[in-house]
Design an enzyme around this catalytic site. Structure first.
Site, mmCIF file in Angstrom:
data_model
loop_
_atom_site.group_PDB
_atom_site.id
_atom_site.type_symbol
_atom_site.label_atom_id
_atom_site.label_comp_id
_atom_site.label_asym_id
_atom_site.label_seq_id
_atom_site.Cartn_x
_atom_site.Cartn_y
_atom_site.Cartn_z
ATOM 1 N N SER A 79 0.874 -1.187 0.000
ATOM 2 C CA SER A 79 0.000 0.000 0.000
ATOM 3 C C SER A 79 0.903 1.227 0.000
ATOM 4 O O SER A 79 2.092 1.121 0.300
ATOM 5 C CB SER A 79 -0.862 0.004 1.268
ATOM 6 N N TYR B 161 -2.063 -1.293 10.577
ATOM 7 C CA TYR B 161 -2.137 -1.571 9.128
ATOM 8 C C TYR B 161 -0.882 -1.037 8.417
ATOM 9 O O TYR B 161 -0.244 -1.732 7.619
ATOM 10 C CB TYR B 161 -3.400 -0.930 8.561
HETATM 11 P P1 NAP Z 1 -11.223 -6.391 0.179
HETATM 12 O O1 NAP Z 1 -12.078 -5.931 -0.929
HETATM 13 O O2 NAP Z 1 -11.714 -6.298 1.583
HETATM 14 O O3 NAP Z 1 -10.823 -7.921 -0.113
HETATM 15 C C1 NAP Z 1 -9.972 -8.595 0.769
HETATM 16 C C2 NAP Z 1 -9.785 -10.021 0.284
HETATM 17 O O4 NAP Z 1 -8.917 -10.704 1.191
HETATM 18 C C3 NAP Z 1 -11.078 -10.821 0.253
HETATM 19 O O5 NAP Z 1 -11.038 -11.707 -0.837
HETATM 20 C C4 NAP Z 1 -11.047 -11.600 1.555
HETATM 21 O O6 NAP Z 1 -11.847 -12.763 1.424
HETATM 22 C C5 NAP Z 1 -9.557 -11.893 1.665
HETATM 23 N N1 NAP Z 1 -9.061 -12.180 3.007
HETATM 24 C C6 NAP Z 1 -9.152 -11.419 4.125
HETATM 25 N N2 NAP Z 1 -8.557 -12.046 5.155
HETATM 26 C C7 NAP Z 1 -8.053 -13.209 4.675
HETATM 27 C C8 NAP Z 1 -7.318 -14.283 5.238
HETATM 28 N N3 NAP Z 1 -6.973 -14.298 6.536
HETATM 29 N N4 NAP Z 1 -6.970 -15.320 4.445
HETATM 30 C C9 NAP Z 1 -7.307 -15.333 3.137
HETATM 31 N N5 NAP Z 1 -7.998 -14.339 2.535
HETATM 32 C C10 NAP Z 1 -8.365 -13.303 3.307
HETATM 33 O O7 NAP Z 1 -9.802 -5.665 0.166
HETATM 34 P P2 NAP Z 1 -9.059 -4.809 -0.976
HETATM 35 O O8 NAP Z 1 -9.411 -3.392 -0.761
HETATM 36 O O9 NAP Z 1 -9.238 -5.425 -2.283
HETATM 37 O O10 NAP Z 1 -7.542 -5.015 -0.480
HETATM 38 C C11 NAP Z 1 -6.739 -6.048 -1.013
HETATM 39 C C12 NAP Z 1 -5.293 -5.735 -0.696
HETATM 40 O O11 NAP Z 1 -4.971 -4.463 -1.226
HETATM 41 C C13 NAP Z 1 -4.977 -5.683 0.785
HETATM 42 O O12 NAP Z 1 -3.719 -6.262 1.021
HETATM 43 C C14 NAP Z 1 -4.946 -4.195 1.081
HETATM 44 O O13 NAP Z 1 -4.099 -3.885 2.154
HETATM 45 C C15 NAP Z 1 -4.410 -3.643 -0.223
HETATM 46 N N6 NAP Z 1 -4.756 -2.241 -0.482
HETATM 47 C C16 NAP Z 1 -6.039 -1.866 -0.795
HETATM 48 C C17 NAP Z 1 -6.315 -0.528 -1.076
HETATM 49 C C18 NAP Z 1 -7.696 -0.058 -1.501
HETATM 50 O O14 NAP Z 1 -7.866 1.146 -1.771
HETATM 51 N N7 NAP Z 1 -8.687 -0.915 -1.600
HETATM 52 C C19 NAP Z 1 -5.295 0.423 -0.992
HETATM 53 C C20 NAP Z 1 -4.016 -0.001 -0.644
HETATM 54 C C21 NAP Z 1 -3.757 -1.338 -0.406
HETATM 55 P P3 NAP Z 1 -12.454 -13.593 2.677
HETATM 56 O O15 NAP Z 1 -13.075 -12.617 3.596
HETATM 57 O O16 NAP Z 1 -13.408 -14.543 2.025
HETATM 58 O O17 NAP Z 1 -11.293 -14.321 3.260
#
Ligand code: NAP
Length: 259
Positions: free
Chosen positions: A140, A154
């Site tokens: 991130s 985080y």
């Molecule tokens: P999201 O929409 O909440 O999706 C998270 C995914 O991770 C889901 O598929 C969830 O599925 C899975 N997950 C959560 N805990 C888990 C575990 N213990 N084991 C296996 N799977 C798990 O999140 P996102 O926004 O796409 O974020 C994805 C990544 O991008 C993260 O690493 C986050 O830090 C990073 N990120 C996101 C943003 C943003 O703006 N969205 C910005 C910077 C970085 P289940 O609940 O079914 O396990």
């Protein structure tokens, strides 16, 4: 684009929604076999069905060693190889210091940082045997570059992923395994759909490009890191944020307001 990836196999963790789903769809389009991983099998199956016959679902919690070992075994059994790992699973519950409990802190670190270590460890035997591999970590901008109230745990986990990446890249270089990271800014995911237009507009206002990123902006960068063409790049983090980290003060954006 990236013909070298056709027929290869990728494991994408956290692929049931958000950025991981975007990565899984993009890699599926590029002709890879995709193991779609999340804790909830029904959600992962929906994404695998969207991709098509070259994808299947697997339920694993990346914070658990046995689950990540089973995940790697499933990819090998179904597709015969693990060419790429996208260690993307992550959580971002907010808690400010003073209110944050030890359990809150551990949960975020266990999922985001330990989950990265366990996922990488699980795929290494297969990659080392082939003397080839690509690991793409979803970090991130929050943590490595910026901060935001409520996200000290985080931010630590996301900065920790980059520290992990740098040493892993050195250790794995002799096996022709590269380790890189995508560092998203504010990305439009399903989770953002309920936050309202005002919030989205205000967030977009902090970005020089005046818009949030899409999951495919991140997926395209991950695909590049996974490609043969990126074979000499390792240990690098790439911010994908529409320029969000660039303004040194709000004045920089105000100056451009009329543009
Ligand atoms: P999201 O929409 O909440 O999706 C998270 C995914 O991770 C889901 O598929 C969830 O599925 C899975 N997950 C959560 N805990 C888990 C575990 N213990 N084991 C296996 N799977 C798990 O999140 P996102 O926004 O796409 O974020 C994805 C990544 O991008 C993260 O690493 C986050 O830090 C990073 N990120 C996101 C943003 C943003 O703006 N969205 C910005 C910077 C970085 P289940 O609940 O079914 O396990």
């Amino acid at each position: 684009m990236f013909k070298s990836l056709e027929g290869k196999t990728v494991i994408v963790t956290g692929a049931s929604k958000g950025i991981g789903r975007g990565i899984a769809l993009r890699f599926g389009q590029a002709g890879l076999n995709v193991l779609v991983v999340s804790r909830h099998i029904a959600e992962a199956q929906k994404v695998a069905a969207e991709i098509g016959a070259n994808a299947s679902a697997f339920a694993a919690d990346v914070s658990k060693t046995a689950d990540t070992i089973a995940m790697a075994a499933a990819a090998l059994e179904r597709y015969g190889a693990i060419d790429v790992l996208c260690a993307n699973a992550g959580i971002f519950p907010a808690a400010k210091l003073g209110a944050m409990t030890e359990a809150d802190f551990d949960h975020v670190i266990d999922t985001n940082l330990k989950g990265t270590f366990l996922s990488v460890s699980a795929v290494l035997p297969a990659m080392k045997e082939k003397k080839q591999g690509r690991i793409v970590i979803t970090s991130s901008i929050t943590g490595p570059i910026t901060g935001f109230p409520g996200w000290s745990h985080y931010g630590a986990s996301k900065a920790g992923q980059l520290g992990f990446m740098r040493t892993a890249a050195i250790e794995l270089a002799p096996w022709n395994i590269t380790v890189n990271a995508v560092m998203p800014g504010n990305i439009m995911t399903e989770g953002m759909e309920g936050v309202g237009e005002a919030y989205i507009a205000s967030t977009a206002g902090c970005v020089p490009m005046k818009k949030l990123g899409s999951v495919f902006d991140i997926a395209n960068a991950a695909l590049f890191f996974a490609s043969e063409e990126a074979g000499y790049i390792t240990g690098q983090g790439l911010s994908i944020d529409g320029g969000q980290i660039l303004p040194e003060s709000p004045l920089a954006l105000e100056e451009m307001g009329a543009a």
